[in-house]
Design an enzyme around this catalytic site. Structure first.
Site, PDB file in Angstrom:
ATOM      1  N   HIS A 142      -2.255  -4.948 -10.311  1.00 46.98           N
ATOM      2  CA  HIS A 142      -3.069  -3.846 -10.829  1.00 46.98           C
ATOM      3  C   HIS A 142      -3.522  -4.142 -12.251  1.00 46.98           C
ATOM      4  CE1 HIS A 142      -2.348  -0.888  -7.604  1.00 46.98           C
ATOM      5  NE2 HIS A 142      -1.238  -1.592  -7.439  1.00 46.98           N
ATOM      6  N   GLU A 177     -10.292  -0.181  -5.422  1.00 44.92           N
ATOM      7  CA  GLU A 177      -9.229  -0.851  -4.681  1.00 44.92           C
ATOM      8  C   GLU A 177      -9.695  -2.216  -4.195  1.00 44.92           C
ATOM      9  OE1 GLU A 177      -5.812   0.275  -1.412  1.00 44.92           O
ATOM     10  OE2 GLU A 177      -7.246   1.776  -2.086  1.00 44.92           O
ATOM     11  N   CYS A 224       0.868  -1.174   0.000  1.00 43.33           N
ATOM     12  CA  CYS A 224       0.000   0.000   0.000  1.00 43.33           C
ATOM     13  C   CYS A 224       0.900   1.218   0.000  1.00 43.33           C
ATOM     14  CB  CYS A 224      -0.922  -0.002   1.220  1.00 43.33           C
ATOM     15  SG  CYS A 224      -1.945   1.489   1.341  1.00 43.33           S
TER      16      CYS A 224
END
Length: 292
Positions: free
Chosen positions: A161, A210, A75
């Protein structure tokens, strides 16, 4: 129980941060979900813990738990916040730290103006490292979602991602396409999803779905992944301002084989003390309902 914590945020991506060096932090998925609940707990996107590191030359182990209770690899906004937290609480007097995470080592540096720069390491593009269920690189590769084809770019910045270019990030279907891509079979560990509009060679507008948290105001690793993808598309240069819903980050990436660097704020909202763990949300209390 008398467990101290800080409430912090990086561009509105908010955290409950614990010092696990000087106190014992006994987290469970149920406790994390209760803490993260914005009506029945403290409220946050992620719970972060700094712990002693067993590795030579490493200052702390840094652990990240999403609001759904699951532990994740990385993160970026949180990395800036835990670095600032370590300094503010006297865990360290150093400006440059080395942290270990499930996604690898990172190096946050606290700048004179209070912002924090994080060396996030070299982005991973190979499907086996992201990971993906299909081999090779996925750069503007076609992916079918509910019968419709989308061009996606897959990147790992310590966590997976899925990046898409869109004409207008503000109009992107985050709450529809975001969860569909997060849970797509291509991503065995699920994915964070970035909707990217290229506004200039040095400016991106990005919105984020997210993993494990839903729509968030900002995502540091997501900003990094967006710039990596846009560089691979040939759309931006080495230094890019990324405009997220919660504010701006500056991302630098020289290209393949180089580390990506992220600079942005880390803000302490308040410090508190838990006398007991929050109770779980009652089964009868539906999310988003209430008298106000």
């Amino acid at each position: 129980m008398n467990l101290e914590f800080a409430k912090m945020h990086g561009l509105g991506n908010d955290f409950v941060v614990f010092d696990g060096v000087r106190q014992t932090v006994d987290l469970t998925p149920e406790r994390i979900r209760a803490l993260a609940d914005r009506r029945f707990g403290v409220g946050c996107d992620q719970v972060l813990v700094l712990e002693p590191s067993e590795r030579a030359g490493v200052d702390f182990a840094y652990r990240i738990y999403n609001a759904d209770g699951g532990e994740v690899e990385q993160c970026g906004n949180g990395a800036r916040c835990v670095a600032a937290f370590a300094r503010e609480t006297g865990l360290t007097d150093r400006d440059l730290l080395r942290l270990t995470t499930l996604g690898g080592e990172i190096e946050p540096e606290i700048l004179a103006d209070g912002r924090v720069t994080v060396d996030m390491g070299v982005p991973r593009l190979d499907g086996a490292e992201i990971p993906l269920t299909e081999p090779g690189e996925w750069v503007r590769a076609p992916l079918a979602v509910d019968g419709e084809e989308h061009r996606i770019t897959a990147v790992s910045v310590g966590n997976p991602h899925c990046v898409l270019e869109v004409p207008d990030a503000g109009a992107a279907p985050l709450e529809v396409l975001g969860p569909a891509l997060e849970h797509h079979p291509l991503f065995p560990n699920r994915a964070n999803v970035e909707f990217v509009a290229v506004e200039a060679p040095d400016r991106l507008r990005v919105r984020v779905w997210e993993r494990g948290a839903g729509v968030t105001l900002a995502c540091g690793t997501g900003a990094c992944a967006a710039v990596v993808a846009a560089r691979l598309w040939g759309r931006v240069g080495e230094e890019v301002t990324v405009v997220l819903d919660g504010g701006e980050l500056v991302i630098q990436w020289a290209g393949r084989g180089s580390p990506v660097r992220m600079t942005g704020p880390a803000v302490t909202v308040f410090r508190g003390r838990l006398a007991r763990w929050p109770d779980p949300r009652p089964a009868t209390a539906e999310k988003g309902t209430g008298p106000f």
